[in-house]
Motif scaffolding. Structure first.
Motif, short mmCIF file in Angstrom:
data_model
loop_
_atom_site.label_atom_id
_atom_site.label_comp_id
_atom_site.label_asym_id
_atom_site.label_seq_id
_atom_site.Cartn_x
_atom_site.Cartn_y
_atom_site.Cartn_z
N ALA A 14 80.83 28.61 80.39
CA ALA A 14 81.37 29.96 80.69
C ALA A 14 80.54 31.02 79.95
O ALA A 14 80.24 32.08 80.51
CB ALA A 14 82.84 30.04 80.31
N ARG A 15 80.17 30.75 78.70
CA ARG A 15 79.35 31.70 77.94
C ARG A 15 77.98 31.91 78.59
O ARG A 15 77.38 32.97 78.48
CB ARG A 15 79.17 31.23 76.49
CG ARG A 15 80.38 31.51 75.62
CD ARG A 15 80.08 31.34 74.14
NE ARG A 15 79.67 30.00 73.77
CZ ARG A 15 80.50 29.01 73.41
NH1 ARG A 15 81.80 29.21 73.39
NH2 ARG A 15 80.03 27.82 73.08
N GLN A 16 77.48 30.89 79.28
CA GLN A 16 76.19 30.99 79.97
C GLN A 16 76.34 31.60 81.37
O GLN A 16 75.34 31.78 82.07
CB GLN A 16 75.55 29.60 80.10
CG GLN A 16 75.08 29.02 78.78
CD GLN A 16 74.53 27.62 78.98
OE1 GLN A 16 75.27 26.67 79.23
NE2 GLN A 16 73.21 27.50 78.89
N GLY A 17 77.56 31.86 81.79
CA GLY A 17 77.78 32.43 83.11
C GLY A 17 77.68 31.43 84.25
O GLY A 17 77.46 31.80 85.40
N LEU A 18 77.86 30.14 83.94
CA LEU A 18 77.73 29.09 84.95
C LEU A 18 79.06 28.78 85.64
O LEU A 18 79.07 28.30 86.77
CB LEU A 18 77.18 27.81 84.31
CG LEU A 18 75.86 27.97 83.56
CD1 LEU A 18 75.48 26.67 82.87
CD2 LEU A 18 74.76 28.44 84.49
N ALA A 39 97.80 25.27 82.59
CA ALA A 39 96.94 24.84 83.70
C ALA A 39 95.74 25.80 83.81
O ALA A 39 95.91 27.00 83.94
CB ALA A 39 97.72 24.83 85.00
N VAL A 40 94.55 25.23 83.75
CA VAL A 40 93.32 26.02 83.83
C VAL A 40 92.50 25.53 85.01
O VAL A 40 92.26 24.33 85.15
CB VAL A 40 92.50 25.90 82.52
CG1 VAL A 40 91.18 26.65 82.64
CG2 VAL A 40 93.30 26.41 81.33
N ARG A 41 92.09 26.47 85.84
CA ARG A 41 91.23 26.16 86.98
C ARG A 41 89.82 26.61 86.63
O ARG A 41 89.62 27.72 86.13
CB ARG A 41 91.75 26.90 88.21
CG ARG A 41 91.07 26.47 89.46
CD ARG A 41 92.03 26.63 90.66
NE ARG A 41 91.56 25.84 91.76
CZ ARG A 41 91.84 24.56 91.96
NH1 ARG A 41 92.62 23.93 91.13
NH2 ARG A 41 91.36 23.91 92.98
N VAL A 42 88.85 25.75 86.89
CA VAL A 42 87.44 26.03 86.59
C VAL A 42 86.70 26.15 87.92
O VAL A 42 86.90 25.33 88.81
CB VAL A 42 86.81 24.89 85.75
CG1 VAL A 42 85.38 25.22 85.39
CG2 VAL A 42 87.63 24.62 84.51
N ALA A 43 85.86 27.18 88.03
CA ALA A 43 85.09 27.39 89.26
C ALA A 43 83.63 27.63 88.92
O ALA A 43 83.30 28.23 87.88
CB ALA A 43 85.65 28.60 90.02
N ILE A 44 82.75 27.18 89.78
CA ILE A 44 81.32 27.40 89.59
C ILE A 44 80.98 28.82 90.05
O ILE A 44 81.56 29.33 91.00
CB ILE A 44 80.50 26.33 90.36
CG1 ILE A 44 79.02 26.39 89.97
CG2 ILE A 44 80.71 26.44 91.86
CD1 ILE A 44 78.22 25.19 90.44
N THR A 45 80.05 29.44 89.35
CA THR A 45 79.61 30.80 89.71
C THR A 45 78.38 30.71 90.62
O THR A 45 77.75 29.64 90.72
CB THR A 45 79.23 31.60 88.46
OG1 THR A 45 78.10 30.97 87.84
CG2 THR A 45 80.39 31.72 87.48
N PRO A 46 78.00 31.81 91.25
CA PRO A 46 76.75 31.80 92.03
C PRO A 46 75.54 31.37 91.19
O PRO A 46 74.68 30.64 91.67
CB PRO A 46 76.63 33.24 92.52
CG PRO A 46 78.05 33.72 92.63
CD PRO A 46 78.74 33.07 91.44
#
Length: 148
Positions: free
Chosen positions: A78-82, A94-101
């Motif tokens: 997340a810190r790398q913006g990924l 509950a935490v949802r994780v998503a990939i960035t562009p």
């Protein structure tokens, strides 16, 4: 070819694998080979690239990681913006994780380079030899999948 004991096979594989990996990596210059991201981060990004997003516990399970280890991994990404993370409004745990562009671009770049390296490396073998190699690797992967 001679019959090899499993031990002798293991010894030969351990000896030749570093050279094989080094040769494949010769054709790559990307976030992974430069050490910007780690192999576990690539595995997580690959999982997320296929799904777009998932629950943190699903990501941890897919990588065979404990929840706290997966959380640390996602924090760094997340810190790398990924990736991004989003808490559920119904359940704050509950935490949802998503990939960035950016994460998608990195995955695409890495796998494009990997494919090119494999093509260059295995272009030295005949089509028949490549087919046999692929047949054995796929058989091994299928057997590993059966155990899960």
């Amino acid at each position: 070819m001679q019959d090899l004991s499993l031990s002798a096979f293991g010894a030969r594989m351990v000896k030749i694998f570093p050279t094989l990996i080094r040769e494949i990596l010769r054709y790559e210059n990307n976030y992974l080979t430069r050490g910007v991201i780690t192999p576990p981060q690539l595995w997580a990004l690959t999982h997320l690239d296929a799904k777009a997003s998932c629950q943190m516990n699903e990501l941890a399970a897919s990588m065979n990681l404990g929840f706290s280890s997966a959380t640390g991994l996602v924090d760094r990404m997340a810190r790398q913006g990924l990736v991004t993370r989003e808490r559920s409004s119904e359940d704050r745990r509950a935490v949802r994780v998503a990939i960035t562009p950016k994460g998608r671009r990195i995955v695409k770049q890495i796998y494009t380079q990997k494919r090119k390296g494999v093509v260059k490396l295995f272009g030295r073998l005949s089509a028949r030899e490549r087919a046999k190699y692929l047949e054995i690797i796929e058989k091994l992967v299928n057997k590993l999948s059966e155990k899960k």
